[in-house]
Scaffold this motif. Sequence first.
Motif, PDB file in Angstrom:
ATOM      1  N   ARG A  67     -68.851  -9.484-104.777  1.00  0.00           N
ATOM      2  CA  ARG A  67     -68.248  -9.236-103.127  1.00  0.00           C
ATOM      3  C   ARG A  67     -66.748  -9.787-103.202  1.00  0.00           C
ATOM      4  O   ARG A  67     -65.928  -9.056-102.714  1.00  0.00           O
ATOM      5  N   SER A  68     -66.580 -10.922-103.545  1.00  0.00           N
ATOM      6  CA  SER A  68     -65.169 -11.296-103.815  1.00  0.00           C
ATOM      7  C   SER A  68     -64.305 -10.561-104.595  1.00  0.00           C
ATOM      8  O   SER A  68     -63.062 -10.446-103.937  1.00  0.00           O
ATOM      9  N   GLU A  95     -59.567  -4.187-103.474  1.00  0.00           N
ATOM     10  CA  GLU A  95     -59.020  -3.435-102.259  1.00  0.00           C
ATOM     11  C   GLU A  95     -57.735  -3.750-101.858  1.00  0.00           C
ATOM     12  O   GLU A  95     -56.783  -3.361-101.433  1.00  0.00           O
ATOM     13  N   ARG A  96     -57.659  -5.139-101.914  1.00  0.00           N
ATOM     14  CA  ARG A  96     -56.452  -5.960-101.308  1.00  0.00           C
ATOM     15  C   ARG A  96     -55.168  -5.440-102.325  1.00  0.00           C
ATOM     16  O   ARG A  96     -54.169  -5.155-101.766  1.00  0.00           O
ATOM     17  N   GLU A 113     -64.556  -7.240-105.118  1.00  0.00           N
ATOM     18  CA  GLU A 113     -64.382  -6.035-104.409  1.00  0.00           C
ATOM     19  C   GLU A 113     -63.215  -6.121-103.529  1.00  0.00           C
ATOM     20  O   GLU A 113     -62.299  -5.305-103.379  1.00  0.00           O
ATOM     21  N   GLU A 114     -63.294  -7.300-102.660  1.00  0.00           N
ATOM     22  CA  GLU A 114     -62.408  -7.353-101.659  1.00  0.00           C
ATOM     23  C   GLU A 114     -60.680  -7.787-102.296  1.00  0.00           C
ATOM     24  O   GLU A 114     -59.992  -7.030-101.625  1.00  0.00           O
TER      25      GLU A 114
END
Length: 495
Positions: A462-463, A469-470, A465-466
């Motif tokens: 999850r980290s 996107e950033r 994925e963020e």
Amino acid sequence: MSNTAPKTSQRKSGTSTKSAKPAKTTSSAKAAKSEARDRVRHKQKIGSRLEEYRRLTEAYVASPITMRPKDITGQDRRHHVRETILEDHAVRIDQQAFGTKEKFDKLASSLFKFFRGTSLLFHRDMLGEDARMPTVLALGDVHPENFGVMPNADNVPIFGVNDFDDAIYAPFSWDLKRGTAGFMIAAEEEGGYKRKKQKKIARKFLKGYFDGMAHFARYETESSEQMREDNAPKVIKRLFEEAKKPREDWLWDRYLNETGTGFRASDELTPISTRCDEFQKLIDKLGKQNNIEGTGRIGSLKLKDVAMRHGQGTASLGLPRYYCLLEGPLQNATDDLIVEFKKARHSALDGLVPPHEFDAGAKGDRIAHGQSVHLAKGDVFYGSAEIDGESFMTRERAPFREDIDLDDLSKKSWKAYAHACGWVLAQAHARSDEAGQLDYDVEQSILEAVMPQPLYIEDVIRSAEEAVERLRRDHVFYKEDLEKGAFDNTLSHYR
């Protein structure tokens, strides 16, 4: 009062009607203009903000509610991206270094290249993170193309981590988080996979890491095991096969001039034979530093020629590199060696990782320390040197130094490759207590710190994925700013 009388006064007194000269500048006006010029002339270049970020890291560790760069959005984030990239390339821009424009264009061409070439931007978003996690000698820049085949101390091809430019003591999780993001981006751009498949590949990377860590915790073989052609998984065996090339063919196809006495001038190489005496001393010093005996395949360490190397790498594109051609034992231009000198910089993680008491050294020494810890019986030419007052790292170039071609991976082999990369990264980390400076059991500490492991793996996914996107938004900012000339000149403070 003016020194020149007005025209009307001249007419009344019968003096010449010639146009009057403009009034001379007064001394106070002169002083004001001079001061203004000095203010512009003495503008101050904006340099490294390493210490400012070090203080921010300490503040975040002390108080996790501190805002970090990853929390910035909108125009403020755009400025942060621009200024970080300018800072990271300041020397290259100011010196108009060869390859600087090529690197900026390369970063714009794909998200994966942007990810690879902006390690400082990525790690500033992580500053202070995971202070409770076990420290290792981290690789610092983990992604699918920083693993490969290279020579070991016996000149046998081995597979492992192969880029130590950012090596530094840090929480082990920093390598996992960057590696996970790297595999997801590469799987999207190079493999054409959607998010679900990207995450499966990333999980294989993490699974490989923890499988490897459990293996080395149980058998304690991290100082002796090597992934060679005879014991590698199928996907890595193919890489060994691709890497096979006779040294004589490798030398003559790419490097040697028509007589075999030196380097061939090309787009990649510019011979600088006038500096041979200087580099012979550096080679002799490296031989003593690494206890290299001038026997066997190494020969006498006699330098034949030196060349500047152009246009290599992504993160390091534009940094000075030199190739040294050493005469092989047969002395017939069939078994010569090439030793590379590449300019070393600060690790992109310096000042950003949580404070600790371990010190890998500075620049070239730090990179050499990284290789000696991460690889069991690695390249004997890994070391450091000083050229023209600058720090350089050294290593051997070899005919079987080979990286993976991600385009050739099938769906199945992507996961197998990711698992193999996780495994060898675990071995590199596991060596931090025996070959490095750590004074506790690395493997057991890491395995305990990530319990329950399935939850930890999902947290890292999850980290990542963020982060991806950033990075995608940052890449849009970068491409728009590049087109408008934002990276033509470095920034300065004006008084």
